[in-house]
Design a protein around this motif. Sequence first.
Motif, mmCIF file in Angstrom:
data_model
loop_
_atom_site.group_PDB
_atom_site.id
_atom_site.type_symbol
_atom_site.label_atom_id
_atom_site.label_comp_id
_atom_site.label_asym_id
_atom_site.label_seq_id
_atom_site.Cartn_x
_atom_site.Cartn_y
_atom_site.Cartn_z
ATOM 1 N N UNK A 168 0.859 -1.225 -0.169
ATOM 2 C CA UNK A 168 0.015 -0.017 0.035
ATOM 3 C C UNK A 168 0.702 1.308 -0.001
ATOM 4 N N UNK A 169 1.824 1.445 1.083
ATOM 5 C CA UNK A 169 2.921 2.505 0.827
ATOM 6 C C UNK A 169 3.553 2.669 -0.329
ATOM 7 N N UNK A 170 4.066 1.538 -0.961
ATOM 8 C CA UNK A 170 4.612 1.627 -2.106
ATOM 9 C C UNK A 170 3.838 2.088 -3.501
ATOM 10 N N UNK A 171 2.712 1.599 -3.331
ATOM 11 C CA UNK A 171 1.623 2.071 -4.335
ATOM 12 C C UNK A 171 1.554 3.523 -4.455
ATOM 13 N N UNK A 172 1.065 4.004 -3.030
ATOM 14 C CA UNK A 172 0.653 5.434 -3.122
ATOM 15 C C UNK A 172 1.864 6.507 -3.238
ATOM 16 N N UNK A 173 3.111 6.332 -2.907
ATOM 17 C CA UNK A 173 4.146 7.006 -3.025
ATOM 18 C C UNK A 173 4.783 6.729 -4.442
ATOM 19 N N UNK A 174 4.564 5.749 -4.970
ATOM 20 C CA UNK A 174 5.112 5.372 -6.383
ATOM 21 C C UNK A 174 4.228 6.317 -7.332
ATOM 22 N N UNK A 175 2.764 6.525 -7.090
ATOM 23 C CA UNK A 175 1.906 7.225 -7.825
ATOM 24 C C UNK A 175 2.269 8.754 -7.837
ATOM 25 N N UNK A 231 -5.417 -8.901 19.960
ATOM 26 C CA UNK A 231 -4.637 -9.003 18.473
ATOM 27 C C UNK A 231 -4.172 -7.618 17.943
ATOM 28 N N UNK A 232 -4.477 -6.636 18.593
ATOM 29 C CA UNK A 232 -4.391 -5.417 17.721
ATOM 30 C C UNK A 232 -2.855 -4.988 17.902
ATOM 31 N N UNK A 233 -2.222 -4.948 19.051
ATOM 32 C CA UNK A 233 -0.613 -4.944 19.225
ATOM 33 C C UNK A 233 -0.053 -5.299 18.139
ATOM 34 N N UNK A 234 0.020 -6.782 18.052
ATOM 35 C CA UNK A 234 0.721 -7.532 17.038
ATOM 36 C C UNK A 234 0.438 -6.784 15.719
ATOM 37 N N UNK A 235 -0.745 -6.803 15.269
ATOM 38 C CA UNK A 235 -1.213 -6.116 14.088
ATOM 39 C C UNK A 235 -0.643 -4.898 13.745
ATOM 40 N N UNK A 236 -0.784 -3.939 14.581
ATOM 41 C CA UNK A 236 0.035 -2.700 14.317
ATOM 42 C C UNK A 236 1.504 -2.642 14.280
ATOM 43 N N UNK A 237 2.152 -3.665 15.107
ATOM 44 C CA UNK A 237 3.770 -3.897 14.949
ATOM 45 C C UNK A 237 3.981 -4.253 13.527
ATOM 46 N N UNK A 238 3.053 -5.038 12.907
ATOM 47 C CA UNK A 238 3.320 -5.631 11.646
ATOM 48 C C UNK A 238 3.116 -4.489 10.617
ATOM 49 N N UNK A 239 2.011 -3.791 10.664
ATOM 50 C CA UNK A 239 1.740 -2.764 9.748
ATOM 51 C C UNK A 239 2.803 -1.516 9.998
ATOM 52 N N UNK A 240 3.440 -1.189 11.007
ATOM 53 C CA UNK A 240 4.611 -0.613 11.021
ATOM 54 C C UNK A 240 5.803 -1.057 10.412
ATOM 55 N N UNK A 241 6.059 -2.241 10.528
ATOM 56 C CA UNK A 241 6.961 -2.778 10.045
ATOM 57 C C UNK A 241 7.083 -2.757 8.337
ATOM 58 N N UNK A 242 5.492 -3.243 7.889
ATOM 59 C CA UNK A 242 5.262 -3.102 6.638
ATOM 60 C C UNK A 242 5.749 -1.740 5.835
ATOM 61 N N UNK A 243 5.368 -0.541 6.910
ATOM 62 C CA UNK A 243 5.254 0.650 6.382
ATOM 63 C C UNK A 243 6.858 0.803 5.927
ATOM 64 N N UNK A 244 7.778 0.548 7.009
ATOM 65 C CA UNK A 244 9.078 0.723 7.102
ATOM 66 C C UNK A 244 9.757 -0.012 5.478
ATOM 67 N N UNK A 245 9.310 -1.092 5.279
ATOM 68 C CA UNK A 245 9.600 -1.771 4.103
ATOM 69 C C UNK A 245 9.071 -1.042 2.956
ATOM 70 N N UNK A 246 7.883 -0.567 2.710
ATOM 71 C CA UNK A 246 7.304 0.113 1.491
ATOM 72 C C UNK A 246 8.039 1.345 1.374
#
Length: 227
Positions: free
Chosen positions: A138-145, A196-211
């Motif tokens: 998602x992050x890659x797509x938005x900022x690529x555009x 379940x939310x804290x782990x999900x948010x941590x994964x989302x932050x990690x994904x944002x860093x990758x993006x």
Amino acid sequence: MMTRRLLAEFLGTGLLVAVVVGSGIAAQRLSPGDTGLQLLQNSTATVLGLAVLILLFGPVSGAHFNPVVSLADWWLGRRSGGGLSGGELVAYVVAQCAGGVGGALLANVMFSVDAGLAATERAGTGLLVGEVVATAGLVLLIFALVRTGRAALCAPAVGAYIGAAYWFTSSTSFANPAVAAGRMFSDTFAGIAPSSVPAFVGAQLAGAAVGVLLVLVLYPAPTPVRI
């Protein structure tokens, strides 16, 4: 004016969560016992609703509706002198999270669902990897555009990506801490247990860093291109 931008982020995120949760409740009632059909109905409504909301609020606030998008905008903007300031980032995230919770509560009221926290546990390595993948894409797509002068395509492209990611990621692509926070308040098909939310948010932050890393490698500077 900052007040208008924050209102747009609050309303946009709230309505997005209302679409996700409301269509999830409707799908659960219309197609009981058929999870695949429920997911199809839920994802279709989300695709259309998200695209419309980006078109509606984009001219006011940029239509982030997502703390990781705002975080990426702030981080990438530090290199170019643009993007959100630190104070604007904090304000955006607060507005988005408040909107997410409000949207879930609104959906509960519309469908006469009793108030309460979600009981659906969403845990496991596979689901967290799915959130990393969904958020990075998602992050890659938005900022690529944005960096290639095609920001006008964000509404259909982001809607299409999230719709596809409902199906190709194991987590059904939350990819948004504000959405995860909101969905805690709906004990329905679309809900997620608070545990379940804290782990999900941590994964989302990690994904944002990758993006963000991929954006910097593939699109190191805003350079409009011809297509």
